[in-house]
Design an enzyme around this catalytic site. Structure first.
Site, PDB file in Angstrom:
ATOM      1  CD  GLU A   1      -2.886   1.155   2.362  1.00  0.00           C
ATOM      2  OE1 GLU A   1      -4.036   1.582   2.200  1.00  0.00           O
ATOM      3  OE2 GLU A   1      -2.469   0.743   3.460  1.00  0.00           O
TER       4      GLU A   1
ATOM      5  CG  MET B   1      -0.020  -3.366   5.099  1.00  0.00           C
ATOM      6  SD  MET B   1      -0.923  -1.876   4.579  1.00  0.00           S
ATOM      7  CE  MET B   1      -2.067  -2.589   3.397  1.00  0.00           C
ATOM      8  CD  GLU B   2      -4.815  -1.727   5.750  1.00  0.00           C
ATOM      9  OE1 GLU B   2      -5.278  -0.967   4.891  1.00  0.00           O
ATOM     10  OE2 GLU B   2      -3.875  -1.396   6.500  1.00  0.00           O
TER      11      GLU B   2
ATOM     12  CG  HIS C   1      -5.807   1.267  12.777  1.00  0.00           C
ATOM     13  ND1 HIS C   1      -6.314   2.543  12.800  1.00  0.00           N
ATOM     14  CD2 HIS C   1      -5.365   1.069  11.502  1.00  0.00           C
ATOM     15  CE1 HIS C   1      -6.183   3.096  11.594  1.00  0.00           C
ATOM     16  NE2 HIS C   1      -5.599   2.213  10.794  1.00  0.00           N
ATOM     17  CD  GLU C   2      -3.100  -1.975  10.864  1.00  0.00           C
ATOM     18  OE1 GLU C   2      -3.576  -2.188   9.730  1.00  0.00           O
ATOM     19  OE2 GLU C   2      -2.626  -0.873  11.180  1.00  0.00           O
TER      20      GLU C   2
ATOM     21  CD  GLU D   1      -5.671   3.762   6.820  1.00  0.00           C
ATOM     22  OE1 GLU D   1      -5.846   3.487   8.022  1.00  0.00           O
ATOM     23  OE2 GLU D   1      -5.034   3.014   6.053  1.00  0.00           O
TER      24      GLU D   1
END
Length: 1025
Positions: free
Chosen positions: A295, A430-431, A464-465, A487
């Protein structure tokens, strides 16, 4: 993705329609020319707006008025060439044919016209060739590093490239990728092949996709009706990271085809794409590791693909590895086959439909802890020697996964969920779907060295992820202009989930802090709407800032508060169900809300005033009897009317909330929208005071009339706990921000702050320390040490009793422990209350035990900073940094090392971070920011950035959040015109793209505001103190 910043503020990523470029060709209609590679009907657009000018260099961004003037000039120039041709054809009337058929003598008028045309043509040629690196602007030719570009793109082999836009055409859509990779971690190279199953939506001859840095050896094409592979030609256009595969036959709408591309490439030495790294294990043996970070735009560097979020497909991935290594990808492993030379090929199951930026694979030596959650195997992977630090992450993930599945009413769709701690990783996390990647410090928790702040950080980032598995992965924004959909939602859910299942962490304090800092950034003229038009890679990278994350989250909090939690949840569930495995725009989200509210409120109309405008409102309040007069305007930091006139077109639909002392008012009250410039609220009874924007749930600043400020200040001094800690922190923030604009006397701001002598909660004290710390830093850097000392004395007087109550332990609630860290750091930094004596004794005990003595984790950073002031202490800390295995402890040591007053040590730290051997390069922005905060290093940090700019850009890329952090961290405390000129001159000497970076414009604006603040407030400050 979760950008990482050293201050633990996690920031720190509408569809631009193709019709934006659908214009008539300027010079010649190439579609009419015979061409080996025919252009499609919708491809006759030759170059995006920024490169269609005769001189390339105005950039692939939305043009301002000046640039559009010059585009018009270019079109006129093109028209003059065509008119010239027409003139030559028409001038045949000036030739008189002779009876014998011989050429006649041209007329005098014809000779004059021809001479004029020759002079003009020669002049144009001379301008083009004598000024080959010039960009024409109204200021003249002053930008370097620009190149002349052709109107029609040329491939690397000199042939015409059949597509001119940055965005890919939509005539062809990928359905499935079959990707095979064989990385060599010692030579840092890899071989790959990718077979892409395609479907044609429209008839076309060309397949346009992304590829960069690949040595393509063979490309074959096959149609669904024929099993015969045909080798085909490939054209490369590196300027847009694009390749074109020229089909041997017309591709028909609705038909399926496949292409196979064989290639080789280098494993990246930066932090994006498929990149390699080395680290040393517990026996100091060098180990090799490879991971991905795609990303926003780096999947194209790992394999040729349609590298835009809306081009979703499924993926089958095969990886050849050494037998001692583990390979991971998004999906569970399907099979492992032994090969020659001790190699193993792992094949992973076909993925769900997803965007290319979510693809991930990792190769290295790893161990894991696992637990099954409702049929999903949750695993945490680390390098072997750190597996003992993975327990907290596993427990946290299990709880959060169950919470999200229940809240969204959608089960996590994959059979496994891996979380991997990468030894060297630029982002915070990072997701990638099913394979979440993290820095070691954002995933691992060491019971002996991790503080309560470290625990909170790990918990927040995992939250968050995990939220991204629904917001971003299951439902993805269509294009990067709506990054906030990913986000902003993930950030909102991060804090919302912690409030629900980890309430003891008081995560709302962190959100409030981040929200207030984000508003400071959003008040600048260099800000941007959270939904902004973007095209170039730099513009896309720059969307990954605190606005996309925290402004987006703040707007969702405001909406949830206004609509109620139940309505908000139902709308979110509807949105996810309606758009699963698809791509969306902001309007799709608002349509779901309107459906749930049954259009009793037009949510789309309301929220567009927040997402499509930059900045936020200043709400001015005046109480008259039982009426509350309110009006709105844009809040503008340091606005000078002669430079930035008030834009009357700015209007927000603002949910007004307030609390008063009246008996008819509950603790929390929502009021109808303020959707016009001004309005009146009837209070129904006389009240002593009113506090607007209850609990800081609204994204706006409030200014009160003099009497109302006086009433609130009196309330804080007599009975502060009538208001929540959020409200008290909000008032401190608002009055200092308004004092900076001159709307409130600085004396009144300090008068309000005097109530802190009775304050015992973290959020208001933290905000007061932040606001006064900004003032102290400016005074110190300008040499006003007497004023700076008086400021510290005033703050110390207010907080003295709180400081004296602090014990050097890890006891208390998480909030109380974080308050202890802040207060003792303040005291030791300014040598108050015998703080340094106590800290030095703890440090000496720790050194005497060779680092085995267990220090209280919450005060560890403060103890290390005191110890680092001595030569012996600094050297011991460095030796411990090199040898220990806890990333949490390493971070605390690094912060202390960067607080030294020895500029040689500071320079060595930054140089070592850039080199990446002793200190990993992922830490560089953290080191630069830490060095730049202190008096000894604030000039040095900027000098280092200037000297190493090219290396920094090569490692981190223009526009990236790391570069944003480095630029801000090295300039934000400058407050002289000399520094402003120096910073501006440096960036003007770089490329046009660099100077136009938002972070550069923001840095210049912040310096100007610092200058203005000092000019406006220095005398008032002397009186206040």
């Amino acid at each position: 993705m979760e950008p990482f910043t050293n201050d633990r503020l996690q920031l720190p990523r509408n569809m631009i329609e193709n019709s934006m470029f659908e214009e008539e060709p300027d010079v010649v209609d190439l579609a009419k020319e015979p061409c080996l590679h025919p252009l499609e009907p919708d491809e006759v657009e030759y170059e995006p707006r920024g490169s269609r000018l005769l001189v390339r260099g105005l950039g692939e961004h939305e043009m301002d008025e000046d640039e559009e003037d010059y585009e018009s000039s270019a079109k006129l120039l093109g028209m003059s060439f065509m008119n010239r041709s027409a003139g030559l054809r028409n001038s045949s009337a000036g030739y008189r044919p002779s009876a014998e058929g011989a050429c006649s003598v041209p007329s005098a008028r014809t000779l004059v016209v021809c001479a004029f045309i020759i002079v003009v043509a020669v002049s144009v040629i001379m301008v083009i060739y004598l000024l080959p690196r010039c960009t024409f602007t109204k200021e003249g030719c002053h930008k370097q590093n620009q190149s002349i570009g052709l109107i029609q793109p040329l491939a690397t082999n000199g042939k015409l490239f059949p597509w001119a836009q940055i965005r890919l055409p939509t005539a062809i859509m990928p359905q499935r990728y079959e990707l095979s990779l064989h990385p060599n971690l010692t030579s840092m190279t890899f071989k790959g092949s990718v077979t892409i199953l395609l479907q044609a939506r429209q008839a076309t001859w060309n397949i346009i996709l992304h590829s960069t840095g690949h040595n393509i050896s063979r490309v074959t094409f096959m149609s669904a009706v024929s099993s015969q592979e045909k080798q085909v030609e490939i054209l490369e256009y590196p300027y847009h990271d694009q390749i074109a595969i020229v089909a041997p036959e017309a591709l028909l709408a609705g038909h399926s085809y496949s292409v196979k591309i064989e290639y080789s490439a280098n494993i990246s030495s930066s932090y994006c794409g498929f990149y390699g790294l080395t680290y040393r294990d517990e026996n100091n043996k060098r180990k090799y590791f490879a991971a991905t970070q795609f990303e926003p735009l780096a999947a194209r560097s790992a394999f040729p693909c349609f590298d835009e979020p809306a081009f979703k497909a499924t993926f089958i991935i095969k990886i050849i590895r050494d037998e001692q290594h583990t390979a991971l990808s998004n999906m569970p492993k399907k099979s492992s086959v032994s090969m020659e030379d001790g190699l193993v090929q792992d094949e992973f199951s076909e993925s769900v439909k997803m965007s290319t930026y979510l693809v991930a694979f990792i190769v290295g030596e790893m161990r894991n802890l696992s637990e099954d959650v409702n049929g999903t195997l949750v695993s945490v992977y680390t390098v072997p020697e750190k597996i003992g630090q993975a327990h907290h992450a596993l427990e946290t993930t299990v709880k959060l996964l169950e919470f999200y599945e229940n809240y969204f009413e959608i089960k996590y769709p994959l059979k496994k969920l891996d979380l991997v701690a990468i030894p060297d990783f630029e982002a915070g996390a990072m997701e990638n779907w099913g394979l979440l990647t993290f820095r070691e410090e954002t995933l691992l928790y060491d019971n002996t060295t991790s503080s309560v702040a470290d625990r909170k950080l790990v918990t927040k980032i995992i939250a968050h992820e995990l939220a991204h598995q629904w917001f971003g992965n299951l439902v993805t924004m269509q294009w990067w202009n709506d990054l906030w959909l990913n986000e902003g939602f993930a950030t909102f859910m991060e804090y919302f989930s912690l409030e629900k299942i980890f309430k003891e962490l008081y995560s709302y304090e962190d959100f409030l802090d981040a929200q207030l800092k984000t508003m400071k950034k959003d008040s600048l003229n260099s800000s941007h709407p959270i939904s902004s038009s973007v095209q170039s890679s730099e513009q896309i990278e720059e969307m990954f800032d605190s606005l996309s994350y925290f402004k987006g989250a703040s707007l969702l909090l405001m909406l949830k508060t206004f609509l109620s939690e139940d309505v908000f949840q139902h709308a979110v569930i509807l949105y996810l169900h309606n758009h699963s495995y698809a791509s969306t725009q902001s309007d799709d989200l608002w349509d779901s809300f309107n459906e749930v509210t049954n259009k009793t409120l037009d949510v789309k109309r309301m929220m567009k005033t927040w997402t499509l405008q930059k900045g936020f409102p200043l709400v001015t309040v005046q109480r008259k009897g039982t009426e509350l007069f309110i009006q709105q305007e844009r809040f503008f930091s340091g606005r000078k009317p002669e430079i930035y006139p008030v834009d009357a077109s700015y209007l927000w639909h603002i949910p007004i909330t307030y609390v008063t002392d009246g008996r008819n008012y509950s603790e929390y009250r929502a009021v109808s929208l303020l959707d016009k410039k001004s309005d009146i609220i009837n209070l129904t009874e006389q009240v002593q005071w009113v506090k607007v924007n209850t609990n800081m749930t609204g994204y706006y600043i409030v200014h009160y009339a003099d009497d109302d400020w006086a009433a609130l200040i009196t309330l804080l001094k007599t009975n502060p706990y009538v208001l929540s800690d959020k409200d008290r922190a909000n008032l401190i923030n608002n009055i200092f921000e308004l004092a900076g604009l001159g709307k409130v006397p600085l004396q009144r701001a300090f008068s309000l702050m005097d109530y802190l002598i009775n304050e015992n909660q973290t959020a208001p004290i933290a905000e007061a320390l932040f606001q006064t710390g900004l003032i102290y830093d400016l005074l110190e850097k300008l040499g006003h040490m007497d004023l700076a000392s008086r400021l510290v004395s005033r703050v110390h007087k207010l907080l003295q009793s709180q400081i004296q109550r602090q014990a050097w332990t890890d006891e208390g609630t998480p909030s109380a422990r974080e308050l202890r860290s802040a207060l003792l750091e303040f005291a030791c930094t300014h040598s108050l209350e015998n703080c340094t004596t106590t800290a030095m004794k703890l440090f000496d005990d720790w050194v005497a035990s060779n680092g085995t003595y267990s220090l209280p984790t919450d005060v560890m950073t403060t103890v290390f900073k005191v110890g680092a002031k001595t030569e012996k202490g600094w050297s011991f800390l460095l030796s411990m940094y090199i040898s220990i295995g806890s990333e949490a402890e390493k971070n605390k040591i690094l912060e202390a090392l960067a607080s030294s007053e020895d500029v040689r040590k500071l320079y060595w730290l930054m140089k070592s971070s850039l080199d990446g051997d002793i200190i990993r390069t992922q830490k560089l922005s953290q080191v630069i920011r830490a060095v730049g905060r202190h008096f000894a290093g604030h000039l040095l940090a900027w000098d280092f950035v200037k000297e190493n700019w090219n290396k920094l850009v090569q490692k981190f890329h223009l526009g990236s959040y790391t570069m944003q952090s480095i630029v801000a961290g090295s300039t934000h405390l400058f407050s002289t015109k000399a520094h402003l000129s120096e910073v501006q001159a440096f960036f003007e000497s770089q490329s046009e793209a660099t100077f136009r970076l938002r972070c550069v414009q923001e840095a210049l604006e912040v310096i100007q505001l610092n200058i203005q603040w000092m000019e406006k407030n220095l005398k008032a400050l002397a009186c206040c103190l």
